[in-house]
Design a protein around this motif. Structure first.
Motif, PDB file in Angstrom:
ATOM      1  N   HIS A 106       2.450   8.400  41.684  1.00 18.12           N
ATOM      2  CA  HIS A 106       1.845   8.530  40.353  1.00 18.12           C
ATOM      3  C   HIS A 106       2.812   7.990  39.328  1.00 18.12           C
ATOM      4  N   VAL A 107       2.403   6.941  38.613  1.00 13.34           N
ATOM      5  CA  VAL A 107       3.229   6.299  37.590  1.00 13.34           C
ATOM      6  C   VAL A 107       2.453   6.274  36.285  1.00 13.34           C
ATOM      7  N   VAL A 108       3.135   6.620  35.195  1.00 11.42           N
ATOM      8  CA  VAL A 108       2.524   6.641  33.869  1.00 11.42           C
ATOM      9  C   VAL A 108       3.324   5.715  32.951  1.00 11.42           C
ATOM     10  N   GLY A 111       7.680   8.250  36.712  1.00  7.46           N
ATOM     11  CA  GLY A 111       7.096   8.454  38.023  1.00  7.46           C
ATOM     12  C   GLY A 111       7.228   9.908  38.423  1.00  7.46           C
ATOM     13  N   GLN A 112       6.280  10.419  39.173  1.00 10.20           N
ATOM     14  CA  GLN A 112       6.194  11.856  39.433  1.00 10.20           C
ATOM     15  C   GLN A 112       7.141  12.350  40.512  1.00 10.20           C
ATOM     16  N   LEU A 154       1.138  14.394  32.316  1.00  9.38           N
ATOM     17  CA  LEU A 154       0.034  14.040  33.198  1.00  9.38           C
ATOM     18  C   LEU A 154       0.458  14.192  34.650  1.00  9.38           C
ATOM     19  N   THR A 155      -0.294  14.945  35.410  1.00  8.31           N
ATOM     20  CA  THR A 155      -0.032  15.061  36.851  1.00  8.31           C
ATOM     21  C   THR A 155      -0.909  14.071  37.601  1.00  8.31           C
ATOM     22  N   GLY A 156      -0.465  13.699  38.790  1.00  8.00           N
ATOM     23  CA  GLY A 156      -1.208  12.747  39.594  1.00  8.00           C
ATOM     24  C   GLY A 156      -2.345  13.395  40.350  1.00  8.00           C
ATOM     25  N   VAL A 194      12.223   8.695  37.007  1.00  7.00           N
ATOM     26  CA  VAL A 194      11.376   9.173  38.095  1.00  7.00           C
ATOM     27  C   VAL A 194      11.786  10.563  38.546  1.00  7.00           C
ATOM     28  N   CYS A 195      10.806  11.361  38.954  1.00  5.03           N
ATOM     29  CA  CYS A 195      10.977  12.684  39.538  1.00  5.03           C
ATOM     30  C   CYS A 195      11.634  13.646  38.528  1.00  5.03           C
ATOM     31  N   HIS A 196      12.890  14.057  38.745  1.00  2.00           N
ATOM     32  CA  HIS A 196      13.582  14.881  37.758  1.00  2.00           C
ATOM     33  C   HIS A 196      14.330  14.037  36.731  1.00  2.00           C
ATOM     34  N   GLY A 197      14.311  12.719  36.906  1.00  2.00           N
ATOM     35  CA  GLY A 197      14.962  11.830  35.958  1.00  2.00           C
ATOM     36  C   GLY A 197      14.440  11.954  34.539  1.00  2.00           C
ATOM     37  N   PRO A 198      13.115  12.173  34.332  1.00  2.08           N
ATOM     38  CA  PRO A 198      12.630  12.323  32.966  1.00  2.08           C
ATOM     39  C   PRO A 198      13.269  13.467  32.189  1.00  2.08           C
ATOM     40  N   ALA A 199      13.903  14.422  32.884  1.00  2.00           N
ATOM     41  CA  ALA A 199      14.626  15.474  32.165  1.00  2.00           C
ATOM     42  C   ALA A 199      15.696  14.883  31.258  1.00  2.00           C
TER      43      ALA A 199
END
Length: 245
Positions: free
Chosen positions: A206-208, A216-217, A197-199, A140-145
């Motif tokens: 926003h969750v994908v 999560g965004q 994808l942006t929310g 989530v947030c910057h976690g996807p980095a």
């Protein structure tokens, strides 16, 4: 009872393009809200960081200015983080995660993952192994980095072509850091081949979800993302022991 591995950064400062630095750490809301969801489901959570170093919160995550929360809500967040002190101060070393069995991986944000997790080989090994084994990975947030640390068997990025999201450049602009960050999560993930994808708008939930990858965004997405992760686990994913080494 599902067993979830929570990957946290151990970074405490981030270099900026103006030559200065910024205090960083995990974003409190993105740890507290998911843990409340996991606790409510009776899930077991193990925290791991690079080399087992303590995970610390981003101090801005306890302020009304940084979070948009009221002072009492910020104090409640601080209390909840303090209650997890033993897990956060003595996490599992990422290099020893291979000895355990987990049903899923969850990666909270804060800017800290952009300092260490994004290029940590042990992070990449753990996340890629979970993905190959068919266990869900959520960030989530910057976690996807942190997904940037992964490579597949051929050296390619295993998440190329996946639909995903993270903290957006519009949101970085809102907090005044777009021009100060060395790079942004949105740009880096897109460059590696993500279908970003942006929310519906900045700061909105926003969750994908795409093939076992859940993202999560922003902070508002942390709790809903945790709930979606539990649903993914219950849908039939089976915990598989990682090979040692």
């Amino acid at each position: 009872m599902p067993h979830i591995l929570m990957l946290l950064s151990a970074a405490t400062r981030m270099s900026l393009t103006n030559g200065g630095t910024r205090a960083v750490g995990f974003w409190p809301e993105e740890v507290v809200a998911p843990l409340a969801v996991f606790d409510g489901a009776g899930a077991r959570v193990t925290v791991a960081t690079p080399d087992g170093r303590p995970a610390v919160p981003d101090p801005a995550g306890f302020t009304p200015e940084g979070t948009g929360l009221t002072p009492p809500q910020c104090e409640a967040l601080r209390h909840d983080v303090d209650a997890r002190h033993s897990d956060l101060s003595s996490p599992e070393p990422l290099g020893e995660v291979a000895r355990q069995v987990y049903d899923a991986v969850f990666i909270p944000g804060g800017y800290a993952p952009m300092v260490d997790l994004w290029c940590d080989p042990q992070c990449g090994r753990v996340v890629a192994a979970a993905h190959r084994a068919g266990r869900p990975v959520a960030a989530v947030c910057h976690g996807p980095a942190a997904l940037l640390s992964c490579t597949g068997p051929t050296g390619a990025w295993p998440f190329a072509g996946y639909r995903m999201t993270s903290f957006t450049d519009d949101e970085e602009k809102d907090v005044g850091l777009l021009d100060l960050l060395p790079w942004t999560s949105q740009r880096a993930l897109t460059h590696r081949g993500a279908r970003f994808l942006t929310g519906p708008g900045p700061w909105q939930e926003h969750v994908v979800e795409d093939r076992g990858l859940l993202t999560g965004q922003n902070p508002a997405s942390a709790g809903p993302l945790a709930a979606r992760l539990l649903t993914a686990i219950a849908s039939g994913h089976t915990a598989i022991a990682r090979p040692s080494g």
